[in-house]
Design a protein around this motif. Structure first.
Motif, short mmCIF file in Angstrom:
data_model
loop_
_atom_site.label_atom_id
_atom_site.label_comp_id
_atom_site.label_asym_id
_atom_site.label_seq_id
_atom_site.Cartn_x
_atom_site.Cartn_y
_atom_site.Cartn_z
N LEU A 1 1.22 -1.12 0.03
CA LEU A 1 -0.41 0.20 -0.37
C LEU A 1 0.44 1.29 -0.08
O LEU A 1 0.08 2.51 -0.78
CB LEU A 1 -0.71 0.26 0.95
N VAL A 2 1.85 1.00 0.92
CA VAL A 2 2.67 2.20 0.64
C VAL A 2 3.41 2.34 -0.45
O VAL A 2 3.69 3.96 -1.25
CB VAL A 2 4.20 2.07 1.51
N GLY A 3 3.78 1.52 -1.06
CA GLY A 3 4.32 1.42 -2.52
C GLY A 3 3.08 2.74 -3.27
O GLY A 3 3.46 3.08 -4.27
N LEU A 4 1.99 1.95 -3.33
CA LEU A 4 0.97 2.38 -4.91
C LEU A 4 0.59 4.34 -4.07
O LEU A 4 0.22 4.56 -4.66
CB LEU A 4 -0.59 1.44 -3.85
N VAL A 5 1.13 4.48 -2.87
CA VAL A 5 0.84 5.60 -2.58
C VAL A 5 1.59 6.76 -3.01
O VAL A 5 1.70 7.78 -3.61
CB VAL A 5 0.41 5.69 -1.28
N LEU A 6 2.64 5.43 -3.05
CA LEU A 6 4.28 6.90 -3.49
C LEU A 6 4.62 6.54 -5.12
O LEU A 6 4.21 7.45 -5.51
CB LEU A 6 5.44 5.89 -3.23
N LEU A 7 3.92 5.80 -5.94
CA LEU A 7 3.52 5.47 -7.69
C LEU A 7 2.90 6.51 -7.58
O LEU A 7 2.82 7.29 -8.22
CB LEU A 7 2.89 4.25 -7.67
N TYR A 8 1.35 6.41 -7.37
CA TYR A 8 0.53 7.69 -6.77
C TYR A 8 1.24 9.40 -7.22
O TYR A 8 1.01 9.99 -7.27
CB TYR A 8 -0.53 8.07 -5.59
N MET A 9 1.79 9.48 -5.85
CA MET A 9 2.78 10.76 -5.33
C MET A 9 3.20 10.67 -6.77
O MET A 9 3.85 11.99 -7.51
CB MET A 9 3.83 10.87 -3.95
N ALA A 10 4.00 9.93 -7.15
CA ALA A 10 5.13 9.89 -8.76
C ALA A 10 4.79 10.04 -10.17
O ALA A 10 5.05 11.11 -10.35
CB ALA A 10 5.81 8.66 -8.72
N PHE A 11 3.11 9.07 -9.60
CA PHE A 11 2.49 9.96 -10.95
C PHE A 11 2.00 10.43 -11.53
O PHE A 11 1.22 11.16 -12.71
CB PHE A 11 2.25 8.01 -12.08
N VAL A 12 0.77 10.77 -10.58
CA VAL A 12 -0.19 11.55 -10.26
C VAL A 12 0.13 12.95 -10.00
O VAL A 12 0.21 14.26 -10.23
CB VAL A 12 -1.64 11.07 -9.58
N LYS A 13 0.44 12.76 -8.97
CA LYS A 13 1.29 14.65 -8.47
C LYS A 13 2.27 14.82 -8.78
O LYS A 13 3.01 15.47 -8.19
CB LYS A 13 1.40 14.19 -6.45
N GLU A 14 3.02 14.16 -9.34
CA GLU A 14 4.05 14.53 -10.04
C GLU A 14 5.50 15.02 -9.09
O GLU A 14 6.21 15.43 -9.90
CB GLU A 14 4.17 15.18 -11.29
N PHE A 15 5.48 13.73 -7.97
CA PHE A 15 6.91 14.39 -7.44
C PHE A 15 7.76 13.52 -7.72
O PHE A 15 7.97 12.46 -7.93
CB PHE A 15 6.55 13.73 -5.74
N TYR B 1 10.11 15.47 -0.86
CA TYR B 1 10.05 17.61 0.10
C TYR B 1 10.53 18.51 -1.19
O TYR B 1 10.10 19.27 -1.69
CB TYR B 1 11.03 17.04 1.23
N MET B 2 11.83 17.09 -1.98
CA MET B 2 11.97 18.19 -2.88
C MET B 2 11.01 18.65 -4.33
O MET B 2 11.03 19.53 -4.27
CB MET B 2 13.19 17.58 -3.81
N SER B 3 9.75 17.84 -3.89
CA SER B 3 8.97 18.06 -4.69
C SER B 3 7.79 18.87 -4.41
O SER B 3 7.26 20.02 -4.78
CB SER B 3 8.27 16.73 -5.45
N LEU B 4 7.81 19.66 -2.81
CA LEU B 4 6.94 20.49 -2.52
C LEU B 4 7.90 21.63 -2.20
O LEU B 4 7.31 21.97 -2.09
CB LEU B 4 6.87 19.30 -0.62
#
Ligand code: NA
Ligand code: NA
Ligand code: NA
Lengths: 122, 377, 377, 122, 377, 122
Positions: free
Chosen positions: B32-46, B175-178
């Motif tokens: 689940l953590v991985g999925l959240v990170l994927l979401y952050m990476a690909f949808v939120k573009e972090f 945080y770099m993305s934020l």
């Protein structure tokens, strides 16, 4: 991971580290100034700099700053300059792909050919 | 009859050897953590280039019975070898060096001080981490998040606290993305409208001589003083030489394209592969994330304070907004300086001026990492 | 005089240490085999990207006294390390994933059944191989030829029957190239003119959401059920995510260009290097080649039969010709479906419809390999 | 390597394997349907689908199917569509080199610049 | 008070562990050597692609306490692994093969004799090295400088005399860059104006058949006779096959771009990393540099003498100026032939004719290396 | 590093090595001639070669030599030919980057499409 740390007091560790970082970067700053000082290729800027000081206008730059900024021609609006400079600076990890390859054209056979011809004329 | 029996037994065997039968609650949560990170990476573009592979690696690592961590060599073990032996971060820095233009720094070397000041965040977080109970090695690795340099963070973590690598890498890249969200409020809080409106004098041109001599001199000086980061800094500066020499475009091109991309895939996936429930699912991870935020805010504040001092000392020639760019997060933080400057006074172009402290921050964080390694190794 | 003597002795020594003096009949025949494979690769254009390096590797491996298989490390030993530890096939799949568009499959998920049905060839060949005397591990590795997926075949062979790797890889890549010759007669034999003329309804559009969620869900489900192929399938899907995310084009580009090309050179050469006379020059090799053909024909027939069933069940909405594309051999088999369809009825464009079973076949073969590994490892 | 196989009867092995393959791919099929079902971004197709059902013509697609097929304009012959779709599908191992690189333009500094400007306007 | 004490002690510790405290005179001089090499590479443009990384590697290797040569694995140790096990030179040759057009050689195979004759420099230097006191292994490695082929020189040096690798690589690449200065005087001295004015008959067209069959036949013949260079020559010819087959452009493109560039960075840096004061700062290095010059001049003279012989035997059909191109240093030496020819008679285009001996020289040097390895290994 | 060298006399070593190099390259020369001899694709050059022998002019080549030299049209000056051939030959380590990539276009989907269409027409 040989010897044990000298101290485990957080405050002292912070102070030491911060001090070293500042010392190193300050020395580096003076090294950069030294490099500029000994630079045999630098253009004599004395007559120009005072002129540039007074009106810090964009239009003036077109004569002196080709290295850092694009040569700006009269009539270009500040908005366009901003957009271009943003683009120039946007060289982060994700944004450099194309720009760089273009530079590469210098290494094509045509450049070698040009060199060869130059050699030949001597 | 016997056939049916064998059939059932075999199907049962497949199921017994599957990951489902050995699946733990921890695996589930980490996926689940991985999925959240994927979401952050690909949808939120972090930072998708790094966080994407990290997230996927995290998911892969939490499938049971894959043999990725067994005795036998396999592709994931080979990637892990490159992580645990700090082979990948220097190669990433080779590419970053080939992408980096040090001209704004060379034109105004005083901005190095801003790059130094922004490291205060690193040490505030280090101190904070020790106060909340991390040992000094862990605290140093956590602090470096504030440097806003992914490869340096990974390099230091694998050397000082490999069990925290996943959490530190995730915090650093997130945080770099934020940065565009974290920094502006602090910038507005700490500077006056008058300061933000300062228009800076344009940068002088920088010669090729300076651009070539600088990486060499910097490598020699810093590597001699701080040998533990010689590989990291040497690769950064070698890449920069490929860029600036004018006669090694082939190598520069490869360093900043195919080589860095290949290594990025491996670095990201390999970092994600270190994320197991035992190391990641603990209160420490939340502390690390919290301390990372402190580090980022501290670094931003440190850069701004020093920017204000320089503004004073130079009689208003320096816009303090460029100080926050000293945290690095190249080139995001420099763009934030530009953005806040433009809001205060349309037409106030700070970008080039902010690139100086921005790239200085990369060197500053490497130096901070080297100092900590020199003291703690 | 003495000089002349030393001269002669030295020349003699060079000759004695040369490959000529240690040359065996087996070496000679294997070099001939390599030459034939080169001819197939470069003149007949049988998958030249893989078969070319395989053929050259086969020739290199059969020069005596090169030291390639000695104690000391060298470039060929390093390449061999990547083969024997299954490092290369997943990296190839990373690139293939980045090249693959799963949209046609997502638009019509029932075509997954065709990708499953075409695996019948794998199991027919497996059974056949056991009947002619191969043990079950060898038979499984031979059967996978019918999957028409080179990297999966190499992956499974190195795990189950490394001594058959050369023969299996050669058979797999050769038959993949022969798909346009093997399949059409079977397709015409097993379908009616009326069936071949069926015009299929166009595919619905697929959203980005589906294209991103699918590789993640597929990785989790399949890797949990069949851990032995987690590396292979995970890399395929990670590559696909690079493609579909829209924010990792750099990584997608590298995965499907420089990285896959570099690995292809090594995979091909390394596979060829395993081809020695002792393992290759035996009747088994001919049996493997024969069984591979059975597997391909069986897979084609299986896909077609299931296509006909689906045609019936859907009231003629499915053209059975797309069933044969389920063997994968992407995108060759899909083009063959299109070709045969166009011949039956000009203007009947089956290509996009056949891409669904075509990519489903890649997943199907990976699943088949995983099942066999789960049962037999 | 680990435990010995449960059975060595070829037929049983074939049956088991085939069964597992079918089970996995059928489950995957339902997972795909599930993904489509929960897809929050899908366009409401109800009013359009019956229309599309009746005349399965190429021209209709131009409104609904940008993802899979190129937008087809009136007057384009089926031959051209076939050629293009063949080209689109021809992404096998040997044929993808150029097409992919072009996609990459999204990552140029210009895109970053555009983003930056968007940010700026807020 | 105590805090101040701890502060001072810690700063002292950082200094004690720094490279400054362990810095030796030898380190200092080697760093200066590195700087001179950097100057030659980037300002004088002496083979910057190789000499640049070599120079930087030399500087990096001479920072004390970096741990690059310790027990623990790190990026520099990994690169060194590729050097000491001769993994990189064959991969470089793969790319060079993909860049090489053997057509001029195939159109006029007699130019192979010029490529053979130019190896006389190798053996003159070998003899000279033995006379001045090097042992036979060292002498062979030194002699190969005269072959004007960097990867072959590095390959042979790592096998026969690894402690001389740095000096040999530096000499080889430096003289390769100096070919336009070393050769013309010798060429003018050894040929008459009349000979230099000879206009050669244009080359016949070469078929694809010849271009594909040649690398295969050459690999088989030479590798069987001289197994120690099978990896080197095999990679050269495999790369050439990628180029000529017409169906493996992807692999050819990668071999001569991303792969060769990546390996070049590693090969150069790794070679430079072997340059330590103990091995490099001795009279031997000056001898090696001197012998290298002898080798280059000897090779040039050898090629010219044979060119004159061929000129006589063919009744003036061969311009002896193309003989000097036999030292290889592709394509520099061929351009020098063209240049000197044009000066003697404007419009006398020798370039294509000189490419024959030029690429023959690459094969000739590989054969010379193989012969020495066969005799001495 | 097995057995010790047969001799350590520099002159003998030089002679042996040089001999082997010459033997190998001479054999290779004859192998190339053999390849040319058995080449089933070579154009019958007998009628043309004597013609080409007499006037070794550039213009003649335009019919026969596409492989090695660019097709040269009437009116192209020798200077241009020299420049082009220099460029063609300038394929050293530093100069091949662009030229090669262009070759690659053969592998685009369009080529695959063309093949497919050819297949189709049969
Ligand atoms: Na930083
Ligand atoms: Na398949
Ligand atoms: Na040579």
């Amino acid at each position: 991971m040989g010897h044990s740390p000298v101290t485990t007091n957080p405050l002292i560790i912070m102070m030491i580290n911060m001090t070293v970082v500042f010392i190193v970067l300050v020395v580096l700053m003076y090294l950069i100034k030294l490099i500029h000082f000994i630079d045999p290729t630098k253009v004599k800027e004395k007559p120009e700099e005072p002129v540039a000081d007074e009106p810090p206008l964009v239009a003036v730059k077109s004569e002196t700053a080709p290295a850092l900024e694009p040569v700006v021609e009269q009539g270009v609006t500040p908005e366009i300059i901003a957009a271009i400079s943003a683009a120039v600076a946007a060289y982060g990890f994700a944004g450099q792909v194309r720009a760089v390859r273009i530079v590469n054209h210098e290494n094509t056979p045509w450049r070698a050919s040009a060199r060869f011809n130059t050699l030949q004329r001597k | 009859m016997e056939a049916l029996n064998a059939f059932t037994v075999s199907l049962q065997a497949v199921w017994n050897d599957s990951g489902f039968s050995a699946f733990t609650m921890g695996n589930g949560i980490m996926i689940l953590v991985g999925l959240v990170l994927l979401y952050m990476a690909f949808v939120k573009e972090f930072e998708p280039l790094l966080l994407g592979p990290i997230a996927f690696g995290c998911i892969l690592a939490n499938f049971p019975n894959t043999g990725f961590f067994g005795e036998e060599m396999n592709v994931m073990k080979a990637i892990n070898f490159g992580i645990t032996n700090e082979i990948f971060p220097p190669l990433i820095f080779l590419g970053i060096g080939a992408m980096t233009d040090f001209s704004p720094l060379l034109a105004r070397p005083t901005t190095l001080l801003l790059g130094a000041a922004a490291q205060i965040g690193v040490f505030v977080a280090l101190g904070g981490a020790m106060l909340v109970g991390f040992n000094v090695h862990e605290a140093a690795a956590i602090g470096i998040i504030g440097g806003a340099d992914g490869p340096t963070s990974i390099y230091l973590s694998t050397k000082l606290a490999p069990h925290l690598l996943g959490a530190i890498a995730v915090a650093a890249y997130s945080y770099m993305s934020l940065v565009p969200m974290i920094q502006p409020p602090i910038m507005k809080l700490m500077t006056t409208q008058q300061e933000r409106e300062i228009v800076m004098k344009e940068l002088r041109p920088v010669t090729k001589f300076e651009r070539i001599v600088f990486p060499i001199v910097a490598t020699i000086f810093i590597s001699l003083l701080l040998p533990p980061i010689a590989a990291l800094l040497g690769c950064l500066m070698l890449g920069n030489l490929f860029r600036e020499s004018g006669v090694t475009d082939r190598l520069s091109d490869t360093a900043q394209n195919s080589l860095i991309n290949i290594v990025t895939i491996f670095l990201g996936t390999g970092t994600g592969m270190t994320m197991n429930a035992h190391d990641f699912l603990r209160a420490d991870t939340l502390l690390i994330i919290g301390l990372g935020l402190v580090a980022f805010m501290g670094g931003t504040a440190g850069g701004l304070v020093f920017g204000k001092i320089m503004c004073k000392l130079t009689g208003g020639a320096i816009n303090p907004l460029i100080g926050s760019a000293g945290v690095s997060a190249v080139p995001m933080a420099a763009r934030v300086s530009q953005l806040v400057g433009m809001k205060s006074k349309p037409g106030n172009y700070l970008l080039m001026h902010a690139m100086g402290p921005n790239v200085a921050g990369v060197i500053g964080t490497a130096v901070a990492a080297g100092t900590m390694l020199a003291m703690l190794k």
